[in-house]
Motif scaffolding. Sequence first.
Motif, PDB file in Angstrom:
ATOM      1  N   UNK A  35      12.356  12.866  42.449  1.00 46.71           N
ATOM      2  CA  UNK A  35      12.467  11.777  41.471  1.00 46.71           C
ATOM      3  C   UNK A  35      12.811  12.305  40.089  1.00 46.71           C
ATOM      4  N   UNK A  36      12.301  13.478  39.735  1.00 52.39           N
ATOM      5  CA  UNK A  36      12.629  14.065  38.439  1.00 52.39           C
ATOM      6  C   UNK A  36      14.112  14.414  38.361  1.00 52.39           C
ATOM      7  N   UNK A  37      14.653  14.962  39.449  1.00 52.66           N
ATOM      8  CA  UNK A  37      16.082  15.286  39.478  1.00 52.66           C
ATOM      9  C   UNK A  37      16.935  14.020  39.367  1.00 52.66           C
ATOM     10  N   UNK A  38      16.530  12.988  40.079  1.00 54.11           N
ATOM     11  CA  UNK A  38      17.256  11.725  40.021  1.00 54.11           C
ATOM     12  C   UNK A  38      17.176  11.129  38.616  1.00 54.11           C
ATOM     13  N   UNK A  39      16.022  11.227  38.003  1.00 54.73           N
ATOM     14  CA  UNK A  39      15.849  10.744  36.629  1.00 54.73           C
ATOM     15  C   UNK A  39      16.817  11.447  35.688  1.00 54.73           C
ATOM     16  N   UNK A  40      16.928  12.758  35.810  1.00 55.95           N
ATOM     17  CA  UNK A  40      17.825  13.509  34.937  1.00 55.95           C
ATOM     18  C   UNK A  40      19.281  13.146  35.172  1.00 55.95           C
ATOM     19  N   UNK A  41      19.639  12.895  36.437  1.00 59.41           N
ATOM     20  CA  UNK A  41      21.005  12.457  36.724  1.00 59.41           C
ATOM     21  C   UNK A  41      21.292  11.124  36.050  1.00 59.41           C
ATOM     22  N   UNK A  42      20.352  10.188  36.190  1.00 59.33           N
ATOM     23  CA  UNK A  42      20.547   8.876  35.579  1.00 59.33           C
ATOM     24  C   UNK A  42      20.648   8.955  34.066  1.00 59.33           C
ATOM     25  N   UNK A  43      19.785   9.727  33.454  1.00 56.72           N
ATOM     26  CA  UNK A  43      19.781   9.823  31.992  1.00 56.72           C
ATOM     27  C   UNK A  43      21.034  10.514  31.480  1.00 56.72           C
ATOM     28  N   UNK A  44      21.649  11.344  32.304  1.00 56.71           N
ATOM     29  CA  UNK A  44      22.866  12.051  31.898  1.00 56.71           C
ATOM     30  C   UNK A  44      24.127  11.229  32.134  1.00 56.71           C
ATOM     31  N   UNK A  45      24.164  10.507  33.262  1.00 50.11           N
ATOM     32  CA  UNK A  45      25.404   9.840  33.655  1.00 50.11           C
ATOM     33  C   UNK A  45      25.335   8.317  33.614  1.00 50.11           C
ATOM     34  N   UNK A  46      24.231   7.761  33.237  1.00 51.15           N
ATOM     35  CA  UNK A  46      24.090   6.305  33.191  1.00 51.15           C
ATOM     36  C   UNK A  46      22.745   5.938  32.620  1.00 51.15           C
ATOM     37  N   UNK A  47      21.832   5.525  33.503  1.00 52.46           N
ATOM     38  CA  UNK A  47      20.460   5.297  33.060  1.00 52.46           C
ATOM     39  C   UNK A  47      19.503   5.430  34.227  1.00 52.46           C
ATOM     40  N   UNK A  48      18.259   5.640  33.891  1.00 51.63           N
ATOM     41  CA  UNK A  48      17.184   5.680  34.877  1.00 51.63           C
ATOM     42  C   UNK A  48      16.062   4.800  34.353  1.00 51.63           C
ATOM     43  N   UNK A  49      15.443   4.040  35.275  1.00 49.25           N
ATOM     44  CA  UNK A  49      14.334   3.182  34.859  1.00 49.25           C
ATOM     45  C   UNK A  49      13.269   3.122  35.952  1.00 49.25           C
ATOM     46  N   UNK A  50      12.033   3.500  35.624  1.00 52.86           N
ATOM     47  CA  UNK A  50      10.950   3.318  36.603  1.00 52.86           C
ATOM     48  C   UNK A  50      10.595   1.846  36.694  1.00 52.86           C
ATOM     49  N   UNK A  51      10.323   1.384  37.902  1.00 46.15           N
ATOM     50  CA  UNK A  51       9.988  -0.025  38.121  1.00 46.15           C
ATOM     51  C   UNK A  51       8.593  -0.087  38.743  1.00 46.15           C
ATOM     52  N   UNK A  52       7.596   0.143  37.939  1.00 47.72           N
ATOM     53  CA  UNK A  52       6.243   0.204  38.452  1.00 47.72           C
ATOM     54  C   UNK A  52       5.992   1.531  39.145  1.00 47.72           C
ATOM     55  N   UNK A  53       4.991   1.557  40.023  1.00 46.14           N
ATOM     56  CA  UNK A  53       4.591   2.804  40.676  1.00 46.14           C
ATOM     57  C   UNK A  53       5.412   3.130  41.917  1.00 46.14           C
ATOM     58  N   UNK A  54       6.023   2.122  42.529  1.00 48.12           N
ATOM     59  CA  UNK A  54       6.642   2.342  43.838  1.00 48.12           C
ATOM     60  C   UNK A  54       8.160   2.237  43.853  1.00 48.12           C
ATOM     61  N   UNK A  55       8.755   1.886  42.717  1.00 46.29           N
ATOM     62  CA  UNK A  55      10.198   1.671  42.707  1.00 46.29           C
ATOM     63  C   UNK A  55      10.847   2.338  41.492  1.00 46.29           C
TER      64      UNK A  55
END
Length: 331
Positions: A35-55
């Motif tokens: 999830x951390x890697x995916x977060x960094x990808x989103x923040x670099x190439x678009x966006x990342x947003x946590x949706x509560x604890x499970x999404x």
Amino acid sequence: MTCQWAECCEDELTMQDQIEPYSVSLSDLRPAQWLQEVKELGETFGFYEPLGKRHHAVFIEEGDTLLVSFESLPAIQALSDDARPEGFDIARDRGWSCLSVLATRDTWFRDGEVYGFFDQLTDDGFFEDFDKVIFYGAGPCGYAACAFSVASPGATVVALEPQATLDPRVTEWDDRFTEMRKLDFTHRYGFAPDMLEAADAAYVVYDPQVPLDAMHSALFERKGVTRFRARHLGGGMQSHLAQMGVLQELVYSSADGTLDAKLFAQLYRKRRNHVTYCKKLFGAVEASERPYMAEAVCAYIVDNWGAPRYRRKLKSLRNERDTSDESDDEN
């Protein structure tokens, strides 16, 4: 400060030049690391947003077509060699943008944080920035693809073996997910078939040999929805279609508006080269007591894959046939 900021921006641009977001390997990572890697990808190439604890939601901005994929982390890590969301692989070859909505387990995405996220995307006109929007998912994620497509009127939807709802008042006959009946399927984005009314087109693929999937599929029978039968494929349809090499073409042709019964039949013909399909077909014809067809299918498996178990089975079938023929001759 100005120099530090400039250096930071230069480092980010260098990262973007060096990394292809859709091709990065995410294998051999624990869930938190993934999830951390995916977060960094989103923040670099678009966006990342946590949706509560499970999404979680990760957006990669590329082209003017948007693929919205719904996926679960356990399925991604189990089915993909590189542990990438399937949406990444589908979007890559067409240069599409991709919004992957991820669940840490099968939740059917029944969560207020997810509802709020799609509400916000609609309010912000996010989907209006794209020429074409495709929603995609399989199983519980196929349910979500249908249900949340209403947030983008005019979208195309591709759903593999989706459930229509788990509301026991409607689908009490489905006893596979009884522990999930505590989820509220009557609230917003609830009954998936109804949510398809605003879609430009929707395609549902199911196996009629799986009675409960076929019953869910029947609930999707309505104007604008095209259903395709994938006989003898059973559960895990996404993985099987990917292994057959037709999953991406199925989504691409849906997006292009060219998918029809003839094209689906042409794509599904590749099942003949998929050992899992052939083994399931053998099991079905053997159970139906059709010895000559069972022998033919078994011989096909042996000729193409040389499976020892099926070699023994083929020998047994041929012995039974010879014995039967001898008995007929004596009579």
